[in-house]
Design an enzyme around this catalytic site. Structure first.
Site, PDB file in Angstrom:
ATOM      1  N   GLY A   8       0.828  -1.213   0.000  1.00  0.00           N
ATOM      2  CA  GLY A   8       0.000   0.000   0.000  1.00  0.00           C
ATOM      3  C   GLY A   8       0.857   1.255   0.000  1.00  0.00           C
ATOM      4  N   SER A 125      -8.550  -0.889  12.089  1.00  0.00           N
ATOM      5  CA  SER A 125      -9.353   0.329  11.921  1.00  0.00           C
ATOM      6  C   SER A 125     -10.412   0.484  13.010  1.00  0.00           C
ATOM      7  CB  SER A 125     -10.045   0.251  10.554  1.00  0.00           C
ATOM      8  OG  SER A 125     -11.114   1.159  10.495  1.00  0.00           O
ATOM      9  N   GLU A 127     -13.250   1.258  12.449  1.00  0.00           N
ATOM     10  CA  GLU A 127     -14.503   0.757  11.866  1.00  0.00           C
ATOM     11  C   GLU A 127     -14.831  -0.654  12.364  1.00  0.00           C
ATOM     12  OE1 GLU A 127     -16.759   2.279   9.812  1.00  0.00           O
ATOM     13  OE2 GLU A 127     -15.640   4.161   9.854  1.00  0.00           O
ATOM     14  N   TYR A 151     -16.257  -3.419   4.943  1.00  0.00           N
ATOM     15  CA  TYR A 151     -14.893  -2.975   5.246  1.00  0.00           C
ATOM     16  C   TYR A 151     -14.553  -3.291   6.709  1.00  0.00           C
ATOM     17  CZ  TYR A 151     -11.065   0.207   6.447  1.00  0.00           C
ATOM     18  OH  TYR A 151      -9.881   0.732   6.917  1.00  0.00           O
TER      19      TYR A 151
HETATM   20  P1  NAP Z   1      -5.287   4.375   0.817  1.00  0.00           P
HETATM   21  O1  NAP Z   1      -4.734   5.750   0.600  1.00  0.00           O
HETATM   22  O2  NAP Z   1      -6.613   4.039   0.245  1.00  0.00           O
HETATM   23  O3  NAP Z   1      -4.211   3.350   0.263  1.00  0.00           O
HETATM   24  C1  NAP Z   1      -4.516   1.994   0.100  1.00  0.00           C
HETATM   25  C2  NAP Z   1      -3.348   1.294  -0.527  1.00  0.00           C
HETATM   26  O4  NAP Z   1      -3.724  -0.077  -0.701  1.00  0.00           O
HETATM   27  C3  NAP Z   1      -2.949   1.836  -1.912  1.00  0.00           C
HETATM   28  O5  NAP Z   1      -1.553   1.814  -2.031  1.00  0.00           O
HETATM   29  C4  NAP Z   1      -3.571   0.817  -2.862  1.00  0.00           C
HETATM   30  O6  NAP Z   1      -2.869   0.652  -4.069  1.00  0.00           O
HETATM   31  C5  NAP Z   1      -3.439  -0.451  -2.030  1.00  0.00           C
HETATM   32  N1  NAP Z   1      -4.379  -1.463  -2.521  1.00  0.00           N
HETATM   33  C6  NAP Z   1      -5.730  -1.409  -2.517  1.00  0.00           C
HETATM   34  N2  NAP Z   1      -6.249  -2.500  -3.110  1.00  0.00           N
HETATM   35  C7  NAP Z   1      -5.172  -3.261  -3.494  1.00  0.00           C
HETATM   36  C8  NAP Z   1      -5.043  -4.503  -4.183  1.00  0.00           C
HETATM   37  N3  NAP Z   1      -6.110  -5.191  -4.574  1.00  0.00           N
HETATM   38  N4  NAP Z   1      -3.798  -4.957  -4.416  1.00  0.00           N
HETATM   39  C9  NAP Z   1      -2.705  -4.276  -4.015  1.00  0.00           C
HETATM   40  N5  NAP Z   1      -2.749  -3.086  -3.357  1.00  0.00           N
HETATM   41  C10 NAP Z   1      -3.989  -2.595  -3.118  1.00  0.00           C
HETATM   42  O7  NAP Z   1      -5.367   4.037   2.372  1.00  0.00           O
HETATM   43  P2  NAP Z   1      -4.618   4.765   3.598  1.00  0.00           P
HETATM   44  O8  NAP Z   1      -5.486   5.876   4.069  1.00  0.00           O
HETATM   45  O9  NAP Z   1      -3.223   5.015   3.241  1.00  0.00           O
HETATM   46  O10 NAP Z   1      -4.724   3.640   4.711  1.00  0.00           O
HETATM   47  C11 NAP Z   1      -3.688   2.678   4.889  1.00  0.00           C
HETATM   48  C12 NAP Z   1      -4.250   1.490   5.623  1.00  0.00           C
HETATM   49  O11 NAP Z   1      -4.766   1.893   6.880  1.00  0.00           O
HETATM   50  C13 NAP Z   1      -5.404   0.804   4.905  1.00  0.00           C
HETATM   51  O12 NAP Z   1      -5.317  -0.586   5.163  1.00  0.00           O
HETATM   52  C14 NAP Z   1      -6.629   1.371   5.580  1.00  0.00           C
HETATM   53  O13 NAP Z   1      -7.724   0.490   5.487  1.00  0.00           O
HETATM   54  C15 NAP Z   1      -6.132   1.527   6.992  1.00  0.00           C
HETATM   55  N6  NAP Z   1      -6.784   2.579   7.768  1.00  0.00           N
HETATM   56  C16 NAP Z   1      -6.817   3.851   7.287  1.00  0.00           C
HETATM   57  C17 NAP Z   1      -7.425   4.840   8.030  1.00  0.00           C
HETATM   58  C18 NAP Z   1      -7.467   6.268   7.547  1.00  0.00           C
HETATM   59  O14 NAP Z   1      -8.187   7.067   8.123  1.00  0.00           O
HETATM   60  N7  NAP Z   1      -6.692   6.636   6.534  1.00  0.00           N
HETATM   61  C19 NAP Z   1      -7.987   4.541   9.278  1.00  0.00           C
HETATM   62  C20 NAP Z   1      -7.916   3.221   9.736  1.00  0.00           C
HETATM   63  C21 NAP Z   1      -7.300   2.256   8.986  1.00  0.00           C
HETATM   64  P3  NAP Z   1      -3.292   1.421  -5.419  1.00  0.00           P
HETATM   65  O15 NAP Z   1      -2.706   2.782  -5.302  1.00  0.00           O
HETATM   66  O16 NAP Z   1      -2.637   0.601  -6.475  1.00  0.00           O
HETATM   67  O17 NAP Z   1      -4.778   1.403  -5.477  1.00  0.00           O
END
Ligand code: NAP
Length: 331
Positions: A8, A125, A127, A151
């Site tokens: 990611g 998360s 969530e 999710y």
């Molecule tokens: P994000 O910006 O949506 O980034 C998600 C990453 O996962 C991207 O690099 C995406 O790659 C990759 N990804 C998604 N589907 C994939 C697949 N099928 N195969 C390979 N890679 C895939 O999320 P974030 O905000 O950085 O969050 C990081 C993590 O923390 C996530 O797991 C999210 O669920 C968790 N989280 C986030 C928050 C928040 O508020 N931001 C809160 C709690 C938990 P592409 O660029 O190629 O799509």
């Protein structure tokens, strides 16, 4: 020099964590999807391209992960890849459940087989907790999991798997239970980014209205670059545990949007329209987290107020839009 793998890496947290680890002297390997052209905009925006190794891997294909772990001497593995949108998970439940859970299981199993000394970070998360009784807030690490979206279910399963590998195989596997955290690198499909991006565009004469769904929800919003510091701190401890990472306060989405418009001297009522099509089948009403454990045990410092967060997000968005215009990017 320590080596860390980040799944990611193209996402919000992946890019900020990379920046943070490079500053700490790490060698960083990022895993990209095999099935499509990677979107490296976040990596490029932070000036990280050329400073990291990028490898293609299909995270649902177990041999791909095993091969990478055999090939590189890894100390830390940050698993951030996920279909990360709650809203999209209602439209694509099978994809969300399949990817988010199976990729986690594959990585943990590969670590167990190839090198159980690798320290593992799971992006859990808030969530996972669903709607809790208001009088029991704030949520702490001991709260029962009760997700209300595909999710949330996928994150709960991955969270429990991580704990399972910690207990069964003594793998140093931590769960960082993050509440919402925002930045200019937030994906366009997230409501906070949509509000800030559209408001800034309106102020520049590039848009004329913002359509929003339910703005009566309350969330605990923090600043993403600070949250990745907590992720790293979790892997520097002697014991693998679960930690809630949050600002500790809840604000309504309405307040968020009103403050953004006010900061840009725009009339909220003139430009914002309510649109029922953005309502979700089930919506978390209010949540906020108790960050006392992460602050006390990890000495994580967080002092970005809500107003300061809005200020940072608006200022960063203006710079980001200008950067995109200069580079002929879609924004
Ligand atoms: P994000 O910006 O949506 O980034 C998600 C990453 O996962 C991207 O690099 C995406 O790659 C990759 N990804 C998604 N589907 C994939 C697949 N099928 N195969 C390979 N890679 C895939 O999320 P974030 O905000 O950085 O969050 C990081 C993590 O923390 C996530 O797991 C999210 O669920 C968790 N989280 C986030 C928050 C928040 O508020 N931001 C809160 C709690 C938990 P592409 O660029 O190629 O799509």
């Amino acid at each position: 020099m320590k080596t860390a793998i980040i799944t990611g890496i193209t996402g919000q947290d992946g890019a900020y964590l990379t920046k943070f680890l490079l500053k700490k002297g790490y060698s960083v390997i990022g895993l990209l999807r095999k099935d499509r052209e990677a979107n490296l905009r976040n990596i490029e925006y932070l000036g990280l391209r050329g400073k990291i190794k990028l490898l293609k891997a299909e995270l649902l294909n177990f041999p791909d992960i095993v091969k990478i772990l055999e090939q590189y001497n890894i100390e830390e593995f940050y698993n951030l890849a996920a279909q990360s949108s709650v809203g999209l998970s209602f439209q694509q439940p099978l994809e969300t459940i399949n990817f988010n859970i199976i990729s986690t299981a594959g990585i943990l199993e590969a670590i167990r087989i190839v090198n159980p000394k690798i320290k593992y970070y799971q992006a859990s998360s808030s969530e996972m907790y669903g709607n809790v009784k208001k009088e029991t807030l704030p949520i702490n690490e001991k709260f029962p999991l009760n997700p209300i979206s595909p999710y949330g279910v996928s994150k709960a399963a991955s969270h429990l798997l991580t704990i399972n590998y910690r207990r069964s195989y003594h793998i140093f596997a931590v769960c960082g239970i993050c509440f919402n955290h925002e930045s200019v690198l937030r994906g366009n499909n997230f409501v906070t980014k949509k509000i800030i991006n559209t408001a800034v565009k309106i102020s520049m004469g590039l848009a004329d209205e913002l359509r929003l769904g339910n703005i009566k929800v309350y969330r605990d919003w923090g600043y993403a670059p600070k949250y990745v510091e907590a992720m790293w701190l979790m892997l520097q401890q002697n014991k693998a545990e679960n930690f809630i990472v949050s600002s500790g306060k809840a604000h309504s989405l309405e307040e968020f949007a009103v403050k953004v418009f006010k900061r840009l001297n725009l009339d909220f009522n003139k430009f914002v329209k309510m649109d029922k099509t953005f309502f979700r089948p089930n919506e978390l009403e209010v949540n906020y987290g108790d960050n006392s454990k992460v602050k006390k045990k990890l000495k994580w410092e967080y002092n970005v107020s809500f107003d300061e967060l809005i200020k940072l997000l608006v200022e960063d968005e203006i710079k980001y839009i200008r950067w995109n215009i200069k580079n002929n990017n879609y924004f």
